[in-house]
Scaffold this motif. Sequence first.
Motif, PDB file in Angstrom:
ATOM      1  N   PRO A  64       0.836  -1.207   0.000  1.00  0.00           N
ATOM      2  CA  PRO A  64       0.000   0.000   0.000  1.00  0.00           C
ATOM      3  C   PRO A  64       0.869   1.255   0.000  1.00  0.00           C
ATOM      4  N   GLU A  65       0.328   2.347  -0.531  1.00  0.00           N
ATOM      5  CA  GLU A  65       1.092   3.587  -0.608  1.00  0.00           C
ATOM      6  C   GLU A  65       1.564   4.048   0.768  1.00  0.00           C
ATOM      7  N   GLU A  66       0.688   3.953   1.764  1.00  0.00           N
ATOM      8  CA  GLU A  66       1.067   4.407   3.100  1.00  0.00           C
ATOM      9  C   GLU A  66       2.271   3.631   3.619  1.00  0.00           C
ATOM     10  N   ALA A  67       2.311   2.324   3.353  1.00  0.00           N
ATOM     11  CA  ALA A  67       3.439   1.504   3.806  1.00  0.00           C
ATOM     12  C   ALA A  67       4.736   1.947   3.133  1.00  0.00           C
ATOM     13  N   LYS A  68       4.659   2.305   1.847  1.00  0.00           N
ATOM     14  CA  LYS A  68       5.843   2.796   1.137  1.00  0.00           C
ATOM     15  C   LYS A  68       6.337   4.096   1.766  1.00  0.00           C
ATOM     16  N   TYR A  69       5.396   4.998   2.018  1.00  0.00           N
ATOM     17  CA  TYR A  69       5.770   6.274   2.594  1.00  0.00           C
ATOM     18  C   TYR A  69       6.372   6.093   3.982  1.00  0.00           C
ATOM     19  N   ARG A  70       5.774   5.208   4.770  1.00  0.00           N
ATOM     20  CA  ARG A  70       6.280   5.010   6.124  1.00  0.00           C
ATOM     21  C   ARG A  70       7.702   4.429   6.097  1.00  0.00           C
ATOM     22  N   ALA A  71       7.939   3.502   5.162  1.00  0.00           N
ATOM     23  CA  ALA A  71       9.278   2.925   5.037  1.00  0.00           C
ATOM     24  C   ALA A  71      10.292   4.004   4.643  1.00  0.00           C
ATOM     25  N   THR A  72       9.889   4.890   3.739  1.00  0.00           N
ATOM     26  CA  THR A  72      10.783   5.976   3.323  1.00  0.00           C
ATOM     27  C   THR A  72      11.056   6.931   4.478  1.00  0.00           C
ATOM     28  N   LEU A  73      10.021   7.267   5.234  1.00  0.00           N
ATOM     29  CA  LEU A  73      10.198   8.164   6.375  1.00  0.00           C
ATOM     30  C   LEU A  73      11.093   7.530   7.438  1.00  0.00           C
ATOM     31  N   GLN A  74      10.944   6.233   7.638  1.00  0.00           N
ATOM     32  CA  GLN A  74      11.792   5.537   8.607  1.00  0.00           C
ATOM     33  C   GLN A  74      13.254   5.581   8.167  1.00  0.00           C
ATOM     34  N   ARG A  75      13.486   5.461   6.870  1.00  0.00           N
ATOM     35  CA  ARG A  75      14.864   5.548   6.378  1.00  0.00           C
ATOM     36  C   ARG A  75      15.431   6.954   6.592  1.00  0.00           C
ATOM     37  N   MET A  76      14.604   7.963   6.388  1.00  0.00           N
ATOM     38  CA  MET A  76      15.043   9.335   6.615  1.00  0.00           C
ATOM     39  C   MET A  76      15.413   9.548   8.079  1.00  0.00           C
ATOM     40  N   ILE A  77      14.597   8.992   8.973  1.00  0.00           N
ATOM     41  CA  ILE A  77      14.882   9.100  10.409  1.00  0.00           C
ATOM     42  C   ILE A  77      16.191   8.396  10.740  1.00  0.00           C
ATOM     43  N   ALA A  78      16.362   7.185  10.210  1.00  0.00           N
ATOM     44  CA  ALA A  78      17.556   6.391  10.514  1.00  0.00           C
ATOM     45  C   ALA A  78      18.830   7.117  10.084  1.00  0.00           C
ATOM     46  N   ARG A  79      18.772   7.856   8.974  1.00  0.00           N
ATOM     47  CA  ARG A  79      19.954   8.565   8.486  1.00  0.00           C
ATOM     48  C   ARG A  79      20.407   9.660   9.432  1.00  0.00           C
ATOM     49  N   HIS A  80      19.472  10.185  10.228  1.00  0.00           N
ATOM     50  CA  HIS A  80      19.810  11.287  11.127  1.00  0.00           C
ATOM     51  C   HIS A  80      20.090  10.817  12.553  1.00  0.00           C
ATOM     52  N   GLN A  81      19.996   9.530  12.800  1.00  0.00           N
ATOM     53  CA  GLN A  81      20.281   9.003  14.132  1.00  0.00           C
ATOM     54  C   GLN A  81      21.782   8.794  14.307  1.00  0.00           C
ATOM     55  N   ASN A  82      22.267   9.018  15.532  1.00  0.00           N
ATOM     56  CA  ASN A  82      23.668   8.738  15.809  1.00  0.00           C
ATOM     57  C   ASN A  82      23.837   7.258  16.166  1.00  0.00           C
ATOM     58  N   THR A  84      23.871   5.731  18.858  1.00  0.00           N
ATOM     59  CA  THR A  84      22.988   5.247  19.925  1.00  0.00           C
ATOM     60  C   THR A  84      21.514   5.297  19.530  1.00  0.00           C
ATOM     61  N   GLY A  85      21.237   5.750  18.307  1.00  0.00           N
ATOM     62  CA  GLY A  85      19.858   5.835  17.843  1.00  0.00           C
ATOM     63  C   GLY A  85      19.189   7.163  18.134  1.00  0.00           C
ATOM     64  N   PHE A  86      19.927   8.110  18.741  1.00  0.00           N
ATOM     65  CA  PHE A  86      19.342   9.396  19.109  1.00  0.00           C
ATOM     66  C   PHE A  86      19.562  10.419  17.999  1.00  0.00           C
ATOM     67  N   ILE A  87      18.638  11.365  17.868  1.00  0.00           N
ATOM     68  CA  ILE A  87      18.743  12.442  16.884  1.00  0.00           C
ATOM     69  C   ILE A  87      19.010  13.727  17.641  1.00  0.00           C
ATOM     70  N   ASN A  88      20.238  14.247  17.529  1.00  0.00           N
ATOM     71  CA  ASN A  88      20.604  15.432  18.302  1.00  0.00           C
ATOM     72  C   ASN A  88      19.932  16.684  17.749  1.00  0.00           C
ATOM     73  N   LEU A  89      20.153  17.803  18.423  1.00  0.00           N
ATOM     74  CA  LEU A  89      19.429  19.036  18.104  1.00  0.00           C
ATOM     75  C   LEU A  89      19.664  19.493  16.672  1.00  0.00           C
TER      76      LEU A  89
END
Length: 242
Positions: A64-82, A84-89
């Motif tokens: 489904p389209e929503e699943a594709k978008y969510r997977a893409t957003l999760q990848r965007m989040i992962a790229r900004h995590q350090n 330890t998994g945290f996203i600094n300021l």
Amino acid sequence: MTIEPNNDYNPSPKYSRRHQLEQILPRLSREQLEHFLLETALRDLELRETLLIHFGEYLNTSDPEEAKYRATLQRMIARHQNTTGFINLESAQKLSDMLESLLESARQATTPPSKTIDLCMAMIGIMPTLGEHLDDSEGHIYRLMRITCVVLWECFSILPADNQAVIFNRLLTEYANPVYLDLDLDSFMLALLKDLAKHNREWQRACLHQQDQLLKEVKDDKWRKNYLLEQLNDLLGTWHKK
């Protein structure tokens, strides 16, 4: 001998980047454009993810389209995590800007309403992840949630009635998840639900039933119980004004 200035000299006008691109693009062949875009997207993660968000419906997949978008957003989040998994300021600001830009692009008239709503529902779905891993001292999550709900409201009326009911029930189910209350994001969804159900008695009853269920699950948490009672009274006061 003194050299007099030449008053007839007119420097070449400085064109904006947009103007320059508008001059170049019509002169490129389709093959040149495709090659350049593909090669650039393979090197540029942000461009690649933006393309996947906006044109993911052309992928040959049954997801489904929503699943594709969510997977893409999760990848965007992962790229900004350090590590330890945290996203600094600093990274939080960059990620928030990217997500907000996607929402603003999705509300353009050229984007089908169904795609925009799929992106918005995916955005709501990643809020718990952001709340757990993001340094939100600047209030990024609240701004993103507010914009997401506004964009959903803008597109909702354009959907067929059956699709409206599906999205409304999805929102009601998401709202019932305690994590949104824990993140102080529930009020954004409730305001949207309240507005969508303004002229639909069946949806109003569904909202009131959901509030009743949440109150039953509170047990000994007096603060949460009082908070939910305030919301319930607000719903009744909004829909049942004389």
